[in-house]
Write a protein that holds these residues in place. Structure first.
Motif, PDB file in Angstrom:
ATOM      1  N   LEU A  56      13.679  -3.960  32.882  1.00 57.09           N
ATOM      2  CA  LEU A  56      12.571  -3.192  32.758  1.00 57.09           C
ATOM      3  C   LEU A  56      12.023  -2.146  33.799  1.00 57.09           C
ATOM      4  CD1 LEU A  56      12.391  -6.522  35.665  1.00 57.09           C
ATOM      5  CD2 LEU A  56      11.993  -6.881  33.573  1.00 57.09           C
ATOM      6  N   ASP A  57      11.102  -1.960  32.434  1.00 53.79           N
ATOM      7  CA  ASP A  57      10.329  -0.443  33.073  1.00 53.79           C
ATOM      8  C   ASP A  57       9.293  -0.506  34.350  1.00 53.79           C
ATOM      9  OD1 ASP A  57       7.736  -1.946  32.511  1.00 53.79           O
ATOM     10  OD2 ASP A  57       6.929  -0.647  30.952  1.00 53.79           O
ATOM     11  N   SER A  58       9.095   0.462  34.878  1.00 48.76           N
ATOM     12  CA  SER A  58       8.927   0.824  35.592  1.00 48.76           C
ATOM     13  C   SER A  58       7.159  -0.366  36.092  1.00 48.76           C
ATOM     14  CB  SER A  58       7.739   2.188  36.117  1.00 48.76           C
ATOM     15  OG  SER A  58       7.417   2.247  35.172  1.00 48.76           O
ATOM     16  N   GLY A  59       6.602  -0.260  35.519  1.00 54.16           N
ATOM     17  CA  GLY A  59       5.637  -1.335  35.770  1.00 54.16           C
ATOM     18  C   GLY A  59       6.329  -3.066  35.643  1.00 54.16           C
ATOM     19  N   GLY A  60       7.753  -3.079  34.982  1.00 54.91           N
ATOM     20  CA  GLY A  60       7.368  -4.656  34.876  1.00 54.91           C
ATOM     21  C   GLY A  60       7.780  -5.078  33.850  1.00 54.91           C
ATOM     22  N   ALA A  61       7.298  -4.253  33.127  1.00 51.15           N
ATOM     23  CA  ALA A  61       7.663  -4.564  31.371  1.00 51.15           C
ATOM     24  C   ALA A  61       9.012  -4.890  30.750  1.00 51.15           C
ATOM     25  CB  ALA A  61       6.779  -3.961  30.717  1.00 51.15           C
ATOM     26  N   ILE A  62       9.513  -6.449  30.065  1.00 49.73           N
ATOM     27  CA  ILE A  62      11.342  -6.038  29.351  1.00 49.73           C
ATOM     28  C   ILE A  62      10.754  -4.727  28.415  1.00 49.73           C
ATOM     29  CG2 ILE A  62      12.483  -7.484  28.757  1.00 49.73           C
ATOM     30  CD1 ILE A  62      11.837  -9.520  30.210  1.00 49.73           C
ATOM     31  N   VAL A  63      12.208  -3.907  28.472  1.00 54.96           N
ATOM     32  CA  VAL A  63      12.137  -3.251  27.416  1.00 54.96           C
ATOM     33  C   VAL A  63      13.293  -3.254  26.253  1.00 54.96           C
ATOM     34  CG1 VAL A  63       9.647  -1.529  28.455  1.00 54.96           C
ATOM     35  CG2 VAL A  63      12.265  -1.039  28.430  1.00 54.96           C
ATOM     36  N   GLY A  64      14.404  -3.672  27.568  1.00 59.55           N
ATOM     37  CA  GLY A  64      15.419  -3.683  26.863  1.00 59.55           C
ATOM     38  C   GLY A  64      16.099  -5.079  26.976  1.00 59.55           C
ATOM     39  N   TYR A  65      17.136  -5.695  26.362  1.00 57.71           N
ATOM     40  CA  TYR A  65      17.525  -6.493  25.979  1.00 57.71           C
ATOM     41  C   TYR A  65      19.396  -6.698  25.955  1.00 57.71           C
ATOM     42  CZ  TYR A  65      18.700 -11.555  25.117  1.00 57.71           C
ATOM     43  OH  TYR A  65      18.623 -13.188  24.652  1.00 57.71           O
ATOM     44  N   ALA A  66      20.137  -8.047  26.579  1.00 56.53           N
ATOM     45  CA  ALA A  66      22.054  -7.952  25.950  1.00 56.53           C
ATOM     46  C   ALA A  66      22.109  -9.267  26.048  1.00 56.53           C
ATOM     47  CB  ALA A  66      22.387  -6.769  26.655  1.00 56.53           C
ATOM     48  N   LEU A  67      22.711 -10.018  25.266  1.00 55.80           N
ATOM     49  CA  LEU A  67      23.192 -10.950  24.660  1.00 55.80           C
ATOM     50  C   LEU A  67      24.449 -11.300  24.710  1.00 55.80           C
ATOM     51  CD1 LEU A  67      21.965 -14.321  25.654  1.00 55.80           C
ATOM     52  CD2 LEU A  67      22.026 -14.149  23.465  1.00 55.80           C
ATOM     53  N   LEU A  68      24.453 -12.098  26.237  1.00 49.01           N
ATOM     54  CA  LEU A  68      26.543 -12.557  26.230  1.00 49.01           C
ATOM     55  C   LEU A  68      27.112 -14.523  25.581  1.00 49.01           C
ATOM     56  CD1 LEU A  68      27.018  -9.467  28.892  1.00 49.01           C
ATOM     57  CD2 LEU A  68      28.937 -10.195  26.426  1.00 49.01           C
ATOM     58  N   THR A  69      27.042 -14.383  24.830  1.00 53.76           N
ATOM     59  CA  THR A  69      27.156 -15.842  24.817  1.00 53.76           C
ATOM     60  C   THR A  69      28.680 -16.252  24.274  1.00 53.76           C
ATOM     61  OG1 THR A  69      26.356 -15.625  22.177  1.00 53.76           O
ATOM     62  CG2 THR A  69      24.707 -15.861  23.514  1.00 53.76           C
ATOM     63  N   ARG A  70      28.668 -18.132  24.815  1.00 47.70           N
ATOM     64  CA  ARG A  70      29.776 -17.915  24.066  1.00 47.70           C
ATOM     65  C   ARG A  70      30.469 -18.260  22.797  1.00 47.70           C
ATOM     66  NH1 ARG A  70      33.484 -18.023  27.201  1.00 47.70           N
ATOM     67  NH2 ARG A  70      31.868 -19.646  29.252  1.00 47.70           N
ATOM     68  N   CYS A  71      31.735 -18.053  22.971  1.00 45.88           N
ATOM     69  CA  CYS A  71      32.238 -17.469  21.884  1.00 45.88           C
ATOM     70  C   CYS A  71      34.087 -18.633  21.820  1.00 45.88           C
ATOM     71  CB  CYS A  71      31.684 -16.761  20.524  1.00 45.88           C
ATOM     72  SG  CYS A  71      33.519 -15.297  20.754  1.00 45.88           S
ATOM     73  N   THR A  72      34.391 -18.085  20.273  1.00 47.70           N
ATOM     74  CA  THR A  72      36.044 -18.757  20.963  1.00 47.70           C
ATOM     75  C   THR A  72      36.908 -18.444  20.098  1.00 47.70           C
ATOM     76  OG1 THR A  72      36.409 -20.250  19.245  1.00 47.70           O
ATOM     77  CG2 THR A  72      35.899 -21.203  21.211  1.00 47.70           C
ATOM     78  N   VAL A  73      37.575 -17.592  20.807  1.00 46.47           N
ATOM     79  CA  VAL A  73      39.095 -16.513  19.683  1.00 46.47           C
ATOM     80  C   VAL A  73      40.776 -17.330  19.483  1.00 46.47           C
ATOM     81  CG1 VAL A  73      40.393 -14.199  20.191  1.00 46.47           C
ATOM     82  CG2 VAL A  73      37.725 -14.210  21.099  1.00 46.47           C
ATOM     83  N   GLY A  74      41.323 -17.804  18.884  1.00 47.93           N
ATOM     84  CA  GLY A  74      41.888 -18.588  18.587  1.00 47.93           C
ATOM     85  C   GLY A  74      42.437 -19.639  19.253  1.00 47.93           C
ATOM     86  N   GLY A  75      40.502 -20.550  19.623  1.00 44.14           N
ATOM     87  CA  GLY A  75      40.241 -21.193  20.134  1.00 44.14           C
ATOM     88  C   GLY A  75      40.217 -21.041  21.569  1.00 44.14           C
ATOM     89  N   GLN A  76      40.445 -20.119  22.235  1.00 43.68           N
ATOM     90  CA  GLN A  76      40.401 -19.983  23.741  1.00 43.68           C
ATOM     91  C   GLN A  76      39.223 -19.297  23.809  1.00 43.68           C
ATOM     92  OE1 GLN A  76      42.902 -21.105  25.970  1.00 43.68           O
ATOM     93  NE2 GLN A  76      43.636 -22.050  24.203  1.00 43.68           N
ATOM     94  N   PRO A  77      38.102 -19.913  25.000  1.00 44.54           N
ATOM     95  CA  PRO A  77      36.641 -18.843  24.860  1.00 44.54           C
ATOM     96  C   PRO A  77      36.962 -18.061  25.887  1.00 44.54           C
ATOM     97  CG  PRO A  77      37.481 -20.559  27.061  1.00 44.54           C
ATOM     98  CD  PRO A  77      38.819 -20.686  26.088  1.00 44.54           C
TER      99      PRO A  77
END
Length: 172
Positions: A56-77
């Motif tokens: 959030l910027d100083s006025g509370g507006a969203i200016v940045g974003y990052a997302l982490l989602t589920r995947c698997t590696v070798g069948g493991q979370p």
């Protein structure tokens, strides 16, 4: 100008869906990434509450974003990082780094360990990412070693090894 210490971050709220779409649409040449976030949000096998982070910027507006989602590696979370986006006017000010750091810390608190990202070789190592091959992680597509990266949030714990399987919305 560095505002790294002044950015506020928090987990996504329901009223943030439109602004998050707008940030992703503004940060990239097409709406592909913005639509990807929307698709991931609708996938209960991929979406993890608390791991969609806004800056959030100083006025509370969203200016940045990052997302982490589920995947698997070798069948493991494991987790996939991305999309990450910053509005053009807030780029190179630390807004993106703030969202990524907050997301990684929240993932650590939630007991996650392995995070994988396909991204810029010059950008992601600042967060501790290294070539995924060093952790025994492979991609289902051709990717330069310096761009297919992984991070163990707790290096003392074992991480899964093998090929990553992304959420269906990624289309790989």
């Amino acid at each position: 100008m560095s505002r790294l210490d002044t950015w506020r971050t928090r987990a996504e709220r329901p009223e943030d869906i439109g602004p998050i779409h707008a940030v992703n649409a503004a940060a990239f040449p097409t709406e592909l990434e913005a639509d990807l976030v929307d698709a991931l949000r609708g996938d209960p096998t991929a979406w993890i509450n608390g791991l969609s982070i806004v800056t959030l910027d100083s006025g509370g507006a969203i200016v940045g974003y990052a997302l982490l989602t589920r995947c698997t590696v070798g069948g493991q979370p494991a987790l996939a990082l991305g999309p990450c986006a910053v509005t053009p006017e807030a780029q190179r000010t630390g807004a993106g780094s703030a969202a990524i750091r907050a997301g990684l810390e929240q993932a650590r608190r939630q007991g996650e360990n392995l995070v994988v990202v396909l991204g810029h070789a010059e950008y992601y190592p600042r967060f501790g990412f290294e070539p995924a091959s060093r952790l025994g992680v492979t991609a289902p597509f051709e990717a330069p070693d310096q761009n297919f990266l992984a991070l163990a949030l707790n290096p003392d714990n074992a991480t899964p090894r093998g090929e990553i399987a992304y959420a269906e919305a990624f289309g790989v």
